[in-house]
Design a protein around this motif. Structure first.
Motif, PDB file in Angstrom:
ATOM      1  N   UNK A   1       0.348  -1.207   0.005  1.00 38.95           N
ATOM      2  CA  UNK A   1      -0.155  -0.077  -0.249  1.00 38.95           C
ATOM      3  C   UNK A   1       1.147   1.124   0.626  1.00 38.95           C
ATOM      4  N   UNK A   2       0.170   2.554  -0.512  1.00 34.48           N
ATOM      5  CA  UNK A   2       1.489   3.322  -0.627  1.00 34.48           C
ATOM      6  C   UNK A   2       1.817   3.714   0.688  1.00 34.48           C
ATOM      7  N   UNK A   3       1.258   3.692   2.236  1.00 29.78           N
ATOM      8  CA  UNK A   3       1.405   4.495   3.200  1.00 29.78           C
ATOM      9  C   UNK A   3       2.465   3.493   3.244  1.00 29.78           C
ATOM     10  N   UNK A   4       3.207   2.393   3.248  1.00 25.85           N
ATOM     11  CA  UNK A   4       4.053   1.836   3.458  1.00 25.85           C
ATOM     12  C   UNK A   4       5.679   2.976   3.641  1.00 25.85           C
ATOM     13  N   UNK A   5       6.519   3.364   4.917  1.00 21.54           N
ATOM     14  CA  UNK A   5       7.113   3.625   4.491  1.00 21.54           C
ATOM     15  C   UNK A   5       8.646   3.580   3.769  1.00 21.54           C
ATOM     16  N   UNK A   6       8.654   2.631   3.019  1.00 21.42           N
ATOM     17  CA  UNK A   6       9.356   1.887   2.885  1.00 21.42           C
ATOM     18  C   UNK A   6       9.167   3.107   0.937  1.00 21.42           C
TER      19      UNK A   6
ATOM     20  N   UNK B   1      15.121   0.359   5.528  1.00 24.97           N
ATOM     21  CA  UNK B   1      12.698  -0.272   5.945  1.00 24.97           C
ATOM     22  C   UNK B   1      12.154  -1.266   5.449  1.00 24.97           C
ATOM     23  N   UNK B   2      12.674  -1.269   3.718  1.00 27.50           N
ATOM     24  CA  UNK B   2      12.532  -2.228   2.813  1.00 27.50           C
ATOM     25  C   UNK B   2      13.050  -3.126   3.815  1.00 27.50           C
ATOM     26  N   UNK B   3      14.480  -3.645   4.042  1.00 28.93           N
ATOM     27  CA  UNK B   3      14.958  -5.067   4.461  1.00 28.93           C
ATOM     28  C   UNK B   3      14.262  -5.531   6.008  1.00 28.93           C
ATOM     29  N   UNK B   4      13.541  -4.290   6.572  1.00 29.07           N
ATOM     30  CA  UNK B   4      12.718  -4.765   7.847  1.00 29.07           C
ATOM     31  C   UNK B   4      11.770  -5.390   7.890  1.00 29.07           C
ATOM     32  N   UNK B   5      11.311  -4.444   7.010  1.00 27.03           N
ATOM     33  CA  UNK B   5       9.293  -5.026   6.127  1.00 27.03           C
ATOM     34  C   UNK B   5       9.405  -6.827   5.773  1.00 27.03           C
ATOM     35  N   UNK B   6      10.415  -6.654   4.423  1.00 27.62           N
ATOM     36  CA  UNK B   6      10.834  -7.503   3.659  1.00 27.62           C
ATOM     37  C   UNK B   6      11.505  -8.862   4.226  1.00 27.62           C
ATOM     38  N   UNK B   7      12.451  -8.550   4.355  1.00 21.60           N
ATOM     39  CA  UNK B   7      14.596  -8.997   4.609  1.00 21.60           C
ATOM     40  C   UNK B   7      15.344  -8.877   3.395  1.00 21.60           C
ATOM     41  N   UNK B   8      16.016  -9.276   3.485  1.00 14.75           N
ATOM     42  CA  UNK B   8      17.480  -8.788   3.203  1.00 14.75           C
ATOM     43  C   UNK B   8      17.549  -9.355   0.855  1.00 14.75           C
TER      44      UNK B   8
END
Length: 442
Positions: free
Chosen positions: A25-30, A59-66
């Motif tokens: 969603x567009x609200x995602x910080x990353x 932020x994306x690493x934290x959300x999805x993994x590396x």
């Protein structure tokens, strides 16, 4: 030079951010940070773009993994920003990590993989790693041709970049073929006013300028500049590149006032957009110094050459072709001032660097040979000068063709040496050849 930020890479088949493929969603910080980085990059604000992209990556690493595709996309973007800032080591590491994720997740024949290969190849070209660059471009182009429709815009961009690599190496015929193919595809796929069409026009104009086709070059430079001012704005680095290119053409034609005005405008833009220690800033300083040298303004030229040389050594390394070119120019200044020992040492160092990085048959090697020969001739050391002039002339004829202005210059220089030795018949023959070449260029 054209690079593909994530949005541009996917422009053929996605007209939304690549992050939309994976977003929650567009609200995602990353995602918000990634979009912010993209807009800052497009505006030429690379420092703030890097800050936003670094935050997006974490932020994306934290959300999805590396190892997620969204992470690979941001890595590619951040690498591009680092490249634009001249931070090449950081850029290369990120490109390679992004490439590994994309190959593992999507397979080796995906357009995302081709885009990252292209960007890594451009980095290698900038670093003077030409074999690696050519291999990367060709691999990227092969992927596009195997999985995309013919005449697609991504293939056109890679063709243009491969053409630029050939142009840098003095392979002008191959370069022109690729430039024209790329331009035709882009006009059809993107429209005649697109910024990438402007890039193709600028590249083709540069090739014409380097081959002495000044009228063709000026027309294309002006078209490219007008398009970039319209689509990117007056203060974008690409607009500055068009200004600098046009200034270089005017300088070659002796139109010094016009050239200086354009160089100074470009330099202001580069410093603001890229910073004072970027290679593009150094290139503009070097070009302005060359203009002053040609007008006999030695103090101004020396200060700018030394400033440019320091930036090149720091940003690109002591043996890079751009460093060699600047060193050669500083030697030329010293020769003009009668500082012969300093000039000889710098000419020889530049020549060795160019032979190592570009090969023995490159036009830049011919330039170094010619300049060293000029130094010896001015000192009356004709026995040292003559073989260097002849070798330079041979390289120019082979690399640029028998009717190039640089060939005429070499003929004239050798003729001057023969006149000094009372070899009148030989000198007159060379002078007549040079006149025929120059009259054909009028």
């Amino acid at each position: 030079m054209e690079r593909f930020f994530k949005i541009v890479v996917l422009a053929l088949f996605l007209f939304c951010p690549a992050s939309a493929l994976f977003a929650q969603g567009p609200e995602a910080a990353w995602n918000i940070l990634d979009q912010e980085a993209l807009e800052l990059y497009r505006a030429g604000n690379y420092g703030r773009a890097a800050e936003a992209s670094e935050k997006a990556l974490q932020a994306a690493k934290k959300k999805f993994g590396p190892g997620h595709l969204s992470v690979s996309g941001i890595m590619n973007n951040l690498a591009e920003i680092y490249y634009a800032q001249g931070q090449f080591g950081q850029a290369e590491a990120l490109y390679k990590r992004s490439l590994a994720i994309r190959q593992k997740t999507l397979g080796p024949e995906h357009p995302f993989v081709a885009g990252t290969l292209n960007n890594l190849a451009l980095l290698h070209r900038t670093q003077g790693r030409y074999d690696e660059a050519e291999s990367g471009f060709k691999r990227a182009l092969a992927i596009c041709r195997s999985v995309l429709e013919p005449n697609n815009a991504l293939s056109a961009g890679i063709m243009s970049n491969l053409g630029e690599l050939y142009a840098v190496q003095g392979q002008h015929g191959q370069a022109e073929t690729l430039y024209r193919q790329s331009l035709a595809i882009r006009k059809k796929a993107l429209g005649s006013e697109h910024s990438l069409v402007a890039a193709s026009l600028n590249n083709l104009a540069e090739l014409h300028r380097s081959r002495g086709r000044y009228n063709e070059a000026e027309s294309l430079f002006k078209q490219s500049l007008a398009m970039r001012e319209k689509t990117l704005g007056l203060n974008h680095p690409d607009t500055a590149a068009s200004l600098s290119s046009l200034a270089r053409l005017y300088s070659a034609q002796g139109e010094h006032v016009q050239a200086e005005t354009l160089y100074r405008h470009a330099l202001t833009t580069y410093r603001k957009a890229l910073g004072p220690d970027h290679p593009d800033t150094a290139a503009c300083l070097n070009n302005l110094a060359e203009l002053y040298l040609g007008q006999g303004q030695y103090d101004q030229a020396e200060s700018l050459f030394k400033h440019s040389l320091a930036i090149y050594r720091s940003a690109l390394g002591p043996d890079h072709p751009d460093t060699a070119a600047c060193l050669n120019n500083l030697a030329e200044l010293h020769r003009s001032q009668g500082r012969y020992d300093e000039a000889e040492a710098r000419y020889k160092r530049s020549l060795a660097m160019r032979e190592k990085s570009l090969g023995p048959d490159h036009p830049d090697v011919a330039a170094s040979l010619n300049n060293l020969a000029e130094l010896y001739r001015s000192q009356g050391q004709n026995e040292k000068a003559e073989p260097l002039f002849k070798k330079s002339l041979s390289i120019y004829k082979k690399a640029l063709g028998p009717n190039h202005p640089f060939v005429a210059m070499s003929l004239e220089n050798l003729a001057l040496l023969y006149k000094a030795e009372d070899r009148v018949q030989e000198a007159d023959g060379l002078t007549k050849q040079a006149k025929r070449i120059r009259s054909s260029k009028q």
